[in-house]
Write a protein that holds these residues in place. Structure first.
Motif, mmCIF file in Angstrom:
data_model
loop_
_atom_site.group_PDB
_atom_site.id
_atom_site.type_symbol
_atom_site.label_atom_id
_atom_site.label_comp_id
_atom_site.label_asym_id
_atom_site.label_seq_id
_atom_site.Cartn_x
_atom_site.Cartn_y
_atom_site.Cartn_z
ATOM 1 N N SER A 246 -12.688 -5.157 2.372
ATOM 2 C CA SER A 246 -13.735 -4.151 2.552
ATOM 3 C C SER A 246 -14.092 -3.524 1.203
ATOM 4 N N THR A 247 -15.183 -2.778 1.201
ATOM 5 C CA THR A 247 -15.759 -2.271 -0.051
ATOM 6 C C THR A 247 -15.895 -0.754 -0.012
ATOM 7 N N LEU A 248 -15.519 -0.114 -1.101
ATOM 8 C CA LEU A 248 -15.720 1.318 -1.281
ATOM 9 C C LEU A 248 -16.883 1.521 -2.243
ATOM 10 N N VAL A 249 -17.875 2.319 -1.831
ATOM 11 C CA VAL A 249 -19.029 2.637 -2.667
ATOM 12 C C VAL A 249 -18.978 4.128 -2.992
ATOM 13 N N ASN A 250 -19.051 4.470 -4.274
ATOM 14 C CA ASN A 250 -19.057 5.883 -4.650
ATOM 15 C C ASN A 250 -20.210 6.176 -5.599
ATOM 16 N N THR A 251 -21.183 6.945 -5.088
ATOM 17 C CA THR A 251 -22.293 7.420 -5.912
ATOM 18 C C THR A 251 -22.280 8.942 -5.977
ATOM 19 N N SER A 252 -21.186 9.551 -5.558
ATOM 20 C CA SER A 252 -21.088 11.004 -5.508
ATOM 21 C C SER A 252 -20.489 11.533 -6.811
ATOM 22 N N ARG A 253 -19.188 11.771 -6.832
ATOM 23 C CA ARG A 253 -18.469 12.177 -8.031
ATOM 24 C C ARG A 253 -17.124 11.482 -8.034
ATOM 25 N N GLY A 254 -16.662 11.144 -9.221
ATOM 26 C CA GLY A 254 -15.415 10.394 -9.329
ATOM 27 C C GLY A 254 -14.213 11.130 -8.779
ATOM 28 N N SER A 255 -14.232 12.465 -8.829
ATOM 29 C CA SER A 255 -13.072 13.242 -8.403
ATOM 30 C C SER A 255 -12.803 13.134 -6.906
ATOM 31 N N LEU A 256 -13.779 12.647 -6.135
ATOM 32 C CA LEU A 256 -13.564 12.529 -4.698
ATOM 33 C C LEU A 256 -12.622 11.375 -4.343
ATOM 34 N N ILE A 257 -12.379 10.508 -5.311
ATOM 35 C CA ILE A 257 -11.502 9.348 -5.090
ATOM 36 C C ILE A 257 -10.234 9.524 -5.917
ATOM 37 N N ASP A 258 -9.091 9.235 -5.323
ATOM 38 C CA ASP A 258 -7.844 9.155 -6.088
ATOM 39 C C ASP A 258 -7.889 7.834 -6.846
ATOM 40 N N GLU A 259 -8.319 7.908 -8.107
ATOM 41 C CA GLU A 259 -8.594 6.682 -8.853
ATOM 42 C C GLU A 259 -7.335 5.867 -9.120
ATOM 43 N N GLU A 260 -6.217 6.540 -9.283
ATOM 44 C CA GLU A 260 -4.960 5.816 -9.497
ATOM 45 C C GLU A 260 -4.622 4.969 -8.273
ATOM 46 N N ALA A 261 -4.782 5.567 -7.096
ATOM 47 C CA ALA A 261 -4.528 4.818 -5.865
ATOM 48 C C ALA A 261 -5.560 3.713 -5.682
ATOM 49 N N LEU A 262 -6.800 3.979 -6.026
ATOM 50 C CA LEU A 262 -7.847 2.958 -5.908
ATOM 51 C C LEU A 262 -7.566 1.789 -6.838
ATOM 52 N N LEU A 263 -7.158 2.090 -8.058
ATOM 53 C CA LEU A 263 -6.876 1.009 -9.016
ATOM 54 C C LEU A 263 -5.791 0.080 -8.494
ATOM 55 N N ARG A 264 -4.777 0.630 -7.854
ATOM 56 C CA ARG A 264 -3.719 -0.234 -7.304
ATOM 57 C C ARG A 264 -4.300 -1.219 -6.292
ATOM 58 N N GLU A 265 -5.203 -0.725 -5.448
ATOM 59 C CA GLU A 265 -5.815 -1.602 -4.439
ATOM 60 C C GLU A 265 -6.750 -2.619 -5.078
ATOM 61 N N VAL A 267 -6.683 -3.782 -8.313
ATOM 62 C CA VAL A 267 -5.931 -4.750 -9.129
ATOM 63 C C VAL A 267 -5.267 -5.789 -8.246
ATOM 64 N N SER A 268 -4.829 -5.370 -7.066
ATOM 65 C CA SER A 268 -4.220 -6.331 -6.133
ATOM 66 C C SER A 268 -5.247 -7.297 -5.574
ATOM 67 N N GLY A 269 -6.536 -6.928 -5.669
ATOM 68 C CA GLY A 269 -7.603 -7.772 -5.121
ATOM 69 C C GLY A 269 -7.875 -7.529 -3.651
ATOM 70 N N ARG A 270 -7.178 -6.555 -3.053
ATOM 71 C CA ARG A 270 -7.325 -6.345 -1.613
ATOM 72 C C ARG A 270 -8.657 -5.708 -1.244
ATOM 73 N N LEU A 271 -9.138 -4.806 -2.080
ATOM 74 C CA LEU A 271 -10.402 -4.124 -1.816
ATOM 75 C C LEU A 271 -11.428 -4.443 -2.890
ATOM 76 N N HIS A 272 -12.689 -4.173 -2.574
ATOM 77 C CA HIS A 272 -13.789 -4.253 -3.533
ATOM 78 C C HIS A 272 -14.327 -2.837 -3.745
ATOM 79 N N ALA A 273 -15.048 -2.638 -4.846
ATOM 80 C CA ALA A 273 -15.627 -1.322 -5.100
ATOM 81 C C ALA A 273 -16.931 -1.440 -5.859
ATOM 82 N N VAL A 274 -17.862 -0.546 -5.510
ATOM 83 C CA VAL A 274 -19.093 -0.328 -6.274
ATOM 84 C C VAL A 274 -19.022 1.124 -6.724
ATOM 85 N N LEU A 275 -18.854 1.331 -8.027
ATOM 86 C CA LEU A 275 -18.609 2.669 -8.558
ATOM 87 C C LEU A 275 -19.677 3.029 -9.586
ATOM 88 N N ASP A 276 -20.503 4.016 -9.237
ATOM 89 C CA ASP A 276 -21.466 4.534 -10.199
ATOM 90 C C ASP A 276 -20.919 5.769 -10.903
#
Length: 342
Positions: A246-265, A267-276
């Protein structure tokens, strides 16, 4: 010298250097100077040490027409602007420059947030549809393989028919995204603690809790405001609930996402992301976000860009015209709503 027979209100532009040149078309400048007394070439980007021309313009201004990079309107600045009655912001949020002193003075404030929401929603729509179609995966594989291949077989799980999209936050942008999704064969979930079941149904979405939204959605798109309460709204628990692929899209603000936790997902290749947007806004030079094949990273360009800024200028000019006519603003900013808006 001011012509005593000219009853138009005086206005001053306030924004970062170069912004006004990009913001207004020639026709819009002409419209501005027809509505108010102003020098479009005189733009305030610093109120701390104004020259004589700027000091005079500030002292006479009844309207400030602002945009990106406008200096903060502190009490001392307002003391130098005794006639100021309105601030018309030709961009989105006003939180970074409208201070309590403005509200205490009773200054009317308008924002072009509604106009700026439109391109963000369009970017998000494209991201959602491309994610469902797995366009980036297909393009990357095509470029690498450069040979006949069973793409239909490889992308058998792709497609947007019957997909579930989760919208986090029924903000102006979130609502516009839901509206843009209506023509498609998609199921839309909504998480927003301020929207009840009837309100969600009116939007065409199913109201659910945040964790359920993440678990059920093929694409999760974040549109909540940046507030202390929304910091890391999407954290390790929510990311873990998202299905593989699945894919996470963030066009709001970066602080709404725990980026450290997102990076783990990611880097593992489990998730996709579109980050503006990211936290920090410019990722470190060695951040994996730049190179991960399952990440589309853009430099905060979902909002008004290029000729889209002229839409915000048009909105601001409409507001200036309303002020001149003694009419209420169409996009007023109300201090009571700032604690839960962008």
């Amino acid at each position: 010298m001011h012509d005593a027979t000219d009853n138009r209100p005086a206005a001053l532009l306030a924004m970062a250097p170069g912004v006004a040149d990009r913001l207004f078309t020639a026709a819009q400048r002409k419209r501005l100077t027809g509505l108010v007394r102003t020098d479009p070439a005189l733009v305030a980007d610093d109120f701390t040490a104004p020259g004589p021309a700027l000091a005079t313009a500030l002292a006479e201004a009844e309207i400030l027409l602002t945009c990106w990079g406008v200096p903060a309107l502190t009490g001392s600045v307002l003391a130098s602007a005794p006639r100021l009655r309105a601030v018309v912001h030709a961009a989105g949020t006003v939180k970074h420059f409208v201070t309590d002193a403005c509200w205490e003075r009773g200054i009317a404030v308008s924002s072009a947030a509604a106009a700026n929401a439109l391109p963000v929603a369009e970017y998000t729509l494209a991201a959602i549809l491309f994610a469902g179609k797995r366009v980036l995966d297909a393009a990357r594989g095509y470029r690498a393989l450069r040979a006949p291949h069973d793409w239909h077989g490889e992308l058998i799980d792709a497609g947007n028919y019957g997909r579930t999209v989760g919208i986090v936050g029924a903000s102006r942008i979130g609502r516009r995204v839901i509206e843009l999704l209506r023509p498609f064969d998609l199921r839309v979930l909504l998480y927003d603690p301020y929207v009840d079941a009837a309100g969600a149904a009116a939007l065409g979405a199913e109201p659910v809790g945040l964790d359920e939204l993440c678990a059920r959605s093929s694409v999760v798109s974040v549109h909540a405001p940046q507030l202390p309460a929304t910091r890391h709204l999407i954290g390790a628990v929510q990311l873990a609930a998202m299905a593989d692929g699945s894919t996470l899209v963030n066009t709001s603000r970066g602080s709404l996402i725990d980026e450290e936790a997102l990076l783990r997902e990611l880097v593992s290749g489990r998730l996709h992301a579109v980050l503006d947007v990211t936290d920090p806004e410019l990722p470190a030079p060695d951040s994996p976000l730049y190179d991960l094949p399952n990440v589309l990273l853009t430099p905060h360009v979902a909002g008004s860009l290029g000729n889209e800024t002229h839409r915000m200028a048009e909105h601001a000019l409409d507001e200036v015209e309303r002020f001149v006519k003694g009419e209420p603003f169409a996009g007023p900013v109300l201090p009571a709503a700032l604690d839960r808006s962008a």
